[in-house]
Motif scaffolding. Structure first.
Motif, mmCIF file in Angstrom:
data_model
loop_
_atom_site.group_PDB
_atom_site.id
_atom_site.type_symbol
_atom_site.label_atom_id
_atom_site.label_comp_id
_atom_site.label_asym_id
_atom_site.label_seq_id
_atom_site.Cartn_x
_atom_site.Cartn_y
_atom_site.Cartn_z
ATOM 1 N N ASN A 106 -6.235 -12.492 -8.201
ATOM 2 C CA ASN A 106 -5.193 -12.760 -7.200
ATOM 3 C C ASN A 106 -3.938 -11.895 -7.335
ATOM 4 O O ASN A 106 -2.965 -12.122 -6.621
ATOM 5 N N ASN A 107 -3.938 -10.916 -8.230
ATOM 6 C CA ASN A 107 -2.852 -9.937 -8.252
ATOM 7 C C ASN A 107 -3.212 -8.682 -7.459
ATOM 8 O O ASN A 107 -2.434 -7.729 -7.424
ATOM 9 N N VAL A 108 -4.388 -8.717 -6.859
ATOM 10 C CA VAL A 108 -4.941 -7.543 -6.181
ATOM 11 C C VAL A 108 -5.214 -7.867 -4.721
ATOM 12 O O VAL A 108 -5.563 -8.987 -4.370
ATOM 13 N N MET A 109 -5.057 -6.863 -3.874
ATOM 14 C CA MET A 109 -5.390 -6.957 -2.462
ATOM 15 C C MET A 109 -6.292 -5.769 -2.123
ATOM 16 O O MET A 109 -6.260 -4.747 -2.818
ATOM 17 N N GLY A 110 -7.099 -5.931 -1.090
ATOM 18 C CA GLY A 110 -8.008 -4.844 -0.741
ATOM 19 C C GLY A 110 -8.117 -4.632 0.757
ATOM 20 O O GLY A 110 -7.830 -5.522 1.558
ATOM 21 N N PHE A 111 -8.542 -3.423 1.119
ATOM 22 C CA PHE A 111 -8.777 -3.080 2.525
ATOM 23 C C PHE A 111 -10.204 -2.578 2.669
ATOM 24 O O PHE A 111 -10.638 -1.695 1.933
ATOM 25 N N THR A 112 -10.933 -3.156 3.631
ATOM 26 C CA THR A 112 -12.302 -2.730 3.936
ATOM 27 C C THR A 112 -12.347 -2.262 5.380
ATOM 28 O O THR A 112 -12.022 -3.030 6.297
ATOM 29 N N ALA A 113 -12.729 -1.009 5.590
ATOM 30 C CA ALA A 113 -12.743 -0.435 6.933
ATOM 31 C C ALA A 113 -13.942 -0.933 7.730
ATOM 32 O O ALA A 113 -15.000 -1.244 7.185
ATOM 33 N N GLU A 114 -13.766 -0.978 9.051
ATOM 34 C CA GLU A 114 -14.852 -1.343 9.953
ATOM 35 C C GLU A 114 -15.871 -0.199 10.040
ATOM 36 O O GLU A 114 -15.610 0.931 9.644
ATOM 37 N N GLU A 115 -17.042 -0.542 10.577
ATOM 38 C CA GLU A 115 -18.078 0.456 10.805
ATOM 39 C C GLU A 115 -17.535 1.551 11.726
ATOM 40 O O GLU A 115 -16.908 1.259 12.740
ATOM 41 N N GLY A 116 -17.767 2.806 11.347
ATOM 42 C CA GLY A 116 -17.283 3.918 12.159
ATOM 43 C C GLY A 116 -16.001 4.542 11.641
ATOM 44 O O GLY A 116 -15.578 5.583 12.124
ATOM 45 N N ILE A 117 -15.380 3.880 10.638
ATOM 46 C CA ILE A 117 -14.182 4.418 9.994
ATOM 47 C C ILE A 117 -14.587 4.968 8.634
ATOM 48 O O ILE A 117 -15.232 4.272 7.847
ATOM 49 N N ASP A 118 -14.241 6.204 8.349
ATOM 50 C CA ASP A 118 -14.629 6.825 7.092
ATOM 51 C C ASP A 118 -13.825 6.216 5.938
ATOM 52 O O ASP A 118 -12.590 6.243 5.935
ATOM 53 N N ASP A 119 -14.534 5.661 4.949
ATOM 54 C CA ASP A 119 -13.877 4.978 3.830
ATOM 55 C C ASP A 119 -12.967 5.915 3.038
ATOM 56 O O ASP A 119 -11.868 5.535 2.627
ATOM 57 N N ARG A 120 -13.420 7.132 2.773
ATOM 58 C CA ARG A 120 -12.624 8.077 1.988
ATOM 59 C C ARG A 120 -11.376 8.509 2.754
ATOM 60 O O ARG A 120 -10.321 8.760 2.158
ATOM 61 N N PHE A 121 -11.486 8.608 4.068
ATOM 62 C CA PHE A 121 -10.317 8.943 4.888
ATOM 63 C C PHE A 121 -9.250 7.866 4.727
ATOM 64 O O PHE A 121 -8.067 8.167 4.538
ATOM 65 N N ILE A 122 -9.678 6.598 4.772
ATOM 66 C CA ILE A 122 -8.748 5.483 4.598
ATOM 67 C C ILE A 122 -8.141 5.507 3.192
ATOM 68 O O ILE A 122 -6.929 5.307 3.011
ATOM 69 N N TYR A 123 -8.977 5.765 2.189
ATOM 70 C CA TYR A 123 -8.489 5.816 0.805
ATOM 71 C C TYR A 123 -7.369 6.841 0.669
ATOM 72 O O TYR A 123 -6.303 6.553 0.089
ATOM 73 N N HIS A 124 -7.597 8.037 1.183
ATOM 74 C CA HIS A 124 -6.575 9.081 1.065
ATOM 75 C C HIS A 124 -5.327 8.731 1.874
ATOM 76 O O HIS A 124 -4.205 9.022 1.441
ATOM 77 N N PHE A 125 -5.507 8.089 3.028
ATOM 78 C CA PHE A 125 -4.327 7.688 3.812
ATOM 79 C C PHE A 125 -3.502 6.663 3.044
ATOM 80 O O PHE A 125 -2.266 6.753 2.987
ATOM 81 N N LEU A 126 -4.162 5.684 2.438
ATOM 82 C CA LEU A 126 -3.432 4.643 1.710
ATOM 83 C C LEU A 126 -2.683 5.212 0.511
ATOM 84 O O LEU A 126 -1.688 4.647 0.069
ATOM 85 N N ARG A 127 -3.145 6.343 -0.012
ATOM 86 C CA ARG A 127 -2.424 6.988 -1.108
ATOM 87 C C ARG A 127 -1.068 7.531 -0.639
ATOM 88 O O ARG A 127 -0.180 7.769 -1.470
ATOM 89 N N THR A 128 -0.897 7.732 0.644
ATOM 90 C CA THR A 128 0.374 8.258 1.155
ATOM 91 C C THR A 128 1.404 7.156 1.382
ATOM 92 O O THR A 128 2.570 7.454 1.653
ATOM 93 N N GLN A 129 0.982 5.901 1.302
ATOM 94 C CA GLN A 129 1.858 4.788 1.647
ATOM 95 C C GLN A 129 2.554 4.201 0.421
ATOM 96 O O GLN A 129 1.925 4.001 -0.624
ATOM 97 N N ASP A 130 3.830 3.920 0.559
ATOM 98 C CA ASP A 130 4.606 3.266 -0.491
ATOM 99 C C ASP A 130 4.641 1.769 -0.187
ATOM 100 O O ASP A 130 5.491 1.296 0.560
#
Length: 535
Positions: A106-130
């Motif tokens: 419960n100290n962790v949160m996660g994001f799971t992309a829908e079908e058709g969204i590239d998982d690695r693309f989301i991973y790299h985008f989330l690295r840009t967010q503070d």
């Protein structure tokens, strides 16, 4: 998100994926290194970033399928992205990319992309967010599900997402490799410095110089005290207290000012003129050798630099005022800083809780002392080599700054469409988003309805007129009532089917179901329920 490339679309993360928090992970269930599912914690995310380029495939805790069912936690599939949601770890902005599906605490949160969204693309985008910037709390930083869902992402067509993600994987691995290689250089330079000192105090550094001068290696063991005009420690106890410190006046040399061959100016402490007069016998002079009594990872010794300020030393900061006719103070400093000196002193204080020496030990400590002419030559050569090393260090630091700017620069280009050329034949992102929305709409749970006997009109089910059982009944409350229905049904079934046979109101049904699952009468497999053999 204005002026997006052709085919791109601004969309919130909540529209293209699921944000889910981890679950409470009781201490008694922790510690197992075997099981079907890893349970990812913040420490696992940190380790994945440090050791595996952010790839999460192992954890310090595992649970079986049965325990996972009991915990009723969300199973994060491969390709999901995990991150800290509370505490100081939130400020570190680390992301873990799941390679092996598992749960999260419960100290962790996660994001799971829908079908058709590239998982690695989301991973790299989330690295840009503070994510820390979204925290509302000033005491303990934390984020909520809605904070992440509301983040806007510039979404390219699916095919372009994949191309960008693949290019980022390729480039950022190269950047990380470059960081690791250049990050090792400072350690090499540190070793070079220590090798130089070893060669200097053993006579190797000036071997050719002696041969040219037709001199023999005739060094004498000499105690530190015998080559000093004065050696003293700083005032102890009530002679100098923290209450005596002022905002200006004479400087006080403290332990934090004495580094390994460097005088640290970062922390400045002062005493007033009256106190300075009382402690005048502790006045320091430029060129004095300062030695820290505490010996830990290296010898902390340096010379007091020239200054217009007045200085005294504090307790445990030894001052050695070397007789310049007997020895070069810089040579004495280098001899004390050498690795051989460190090993001898470390052995002498071995086993001490706080490894330290006293002034008497230092004065009796012996070094090999060459002629004053050779000392001067040794100091000249050391300082020449160290100046060269300092130039290299400056270049390395400048290169590290540039390299550290590469990753954010590459990510900015990636999410503005400037990293790769576009293919205008790609399906626009707006169509992908529409399909996701339509699929979500189809998957919404349908309301329970029944057909009216009088008119044939379809109306919502009104449970108050059809349910004959209540949870307060003796054969329901505190009894495995729903399990008995499951036994009669004869196999695993869904909650909807069990509800129809139970004849309970919706509220009573789910209260009873939760209780029977907790007591072990029913096994909850997520989509199906099964009667257990528990007594």
């Amino acid at each position: 998100m204005n002026d997006l490339p052709k085919g791109w679309q601004s969309v919130s993360l909540g529209e293209i994926g699921l944000v889910q928090s981890g679950i409470g992970f009781p201490l008694e269930l922790q510690g197992s290194t075997n099981g079907l599912y890893p349970v990812y914690k913040v420490s696992d995310i940190s380790r994945s970033v440090a050791q595996k380029n952010g790839n999460l495939e192992t954890a310090n805790n595992y649970v079986s399928e049965e325990t996972a069912t009991l915990l009723r936690g969300h199973i994060f599939k491969s390709g999901s992205v995990l991150f800290a949601k509370i505490g100081e770890a939130l400020k570190l902005n680390r992301r873990g990319f799941i390679k092996r599906e598992g749960l999260a605490d419960n100290n962790v949160m996660g994001f799971t992309a829908e079908e058709g969204i590239d998982d690695r693309f989301i991973y790299h985008f989330l690295r840009t967010q503070d994510f820390a910037a979204y925290s509302r709390s000033t005491t303990i930083p934390s984020i909520r599900k809605g904070d992440i869902e509301g983040i806007t992402i510039p979404l390219p067509p699916h095919a372009e997402q994949t191309r960008i993600a693949q290019k980022l994987d390729e480039l950022l691995v190269q950047v990380d490799t470059l960081k690791a290689r250049i990050g090792f250089i400072p350690e090499l330079l540190k070793r070079f410095r220590q090798s130089t000192l070893t060669a200097a105090v053993s006579g190797v550094l000036t071997e050719e110089w002696r041969a040219a001068a037709k001199l023999n290696l005739n060094w004498e063991k000499t105690s530190i005290g015998s080559i000093c005009n004065k050696a003293f420690d700083g005032p102890f106890g009530s002679k100098l207290k923290s209450d005596d410190y002022t905002v200006e006046g004479a400087r006080v040399v403290r332990l934090e000012n004495i580094g390994h061959l460097i005088f640290n100016e970062d922390k400045k402490t002062y005493i007033g003129e009256e106190k300075f007069e009382q402690l005048s016998k502790n006045t320091l002079e430029a060129g004095d050798v300062l030695f820290s009594s505490f010996v830990d990872e290296e010898i902390r010794v340096c010379q007091l630099p020239k200054s217009e300020e007045s200085f005294i030393n504090k307790a445990d900061c030894f001052c050695l005022r070397v007789d310049s006719f007997s020895a070069n103070p810089a040579f004495v400093m280098y001899a004390l800083a050498a690795g051989a000196t460190y090993r001898r002193i470390k052995e002498a204080v071995h086993g001490a809780t706080r490894p330290r020496i006293n002034l008497g030990f230092l004065k009796a400590f012996e070094i090999n002392l060459p002629s004053i002419q050779e000392q001067n030559e040794i100091v000249r050569r050391i300082e020449q080599l160290f100046a060269f090393v300092a130039q290299l260090e400056a270049r390395v630091q400048a290169a590290q700054v540039r390299i550290n700017q590469l990753t954010p620069s590459i990510l900015v280009k990636a999410f503005s469409g400037e990293l790769l050329p576009q293919n205008y034949n790609d399906e626009p992102a707006v169509e992908l988003i529409a399909r996701i929305a339509a699929e979500r709409s189809r998957n919404l749970p349908a309301k329970k309805i029944r057909k009216s006997r009088q008119s044939g009109i379809i109306r919502p089910l009104r449970e108050s007129t059809t349910m004959s059982k209540r949870r307060q009944d003796k054969d329901v409350l505190g009894q495995p009532y729903l399990r008995s229905h499951l036994h009669r049904l004869g196999s695993k079934t869904t909650a909807d089917v069990l509800f129809k046979t139970a004849d309970l109101s919706i509220a009573d049904f789910y209260k009873q179901l939760a209780w029977e699952v907790e007591q072990g009468f029913i096994q909850d497999h997520g989509h199906t329920l099964e009667a257990s053999d528990a007594p």
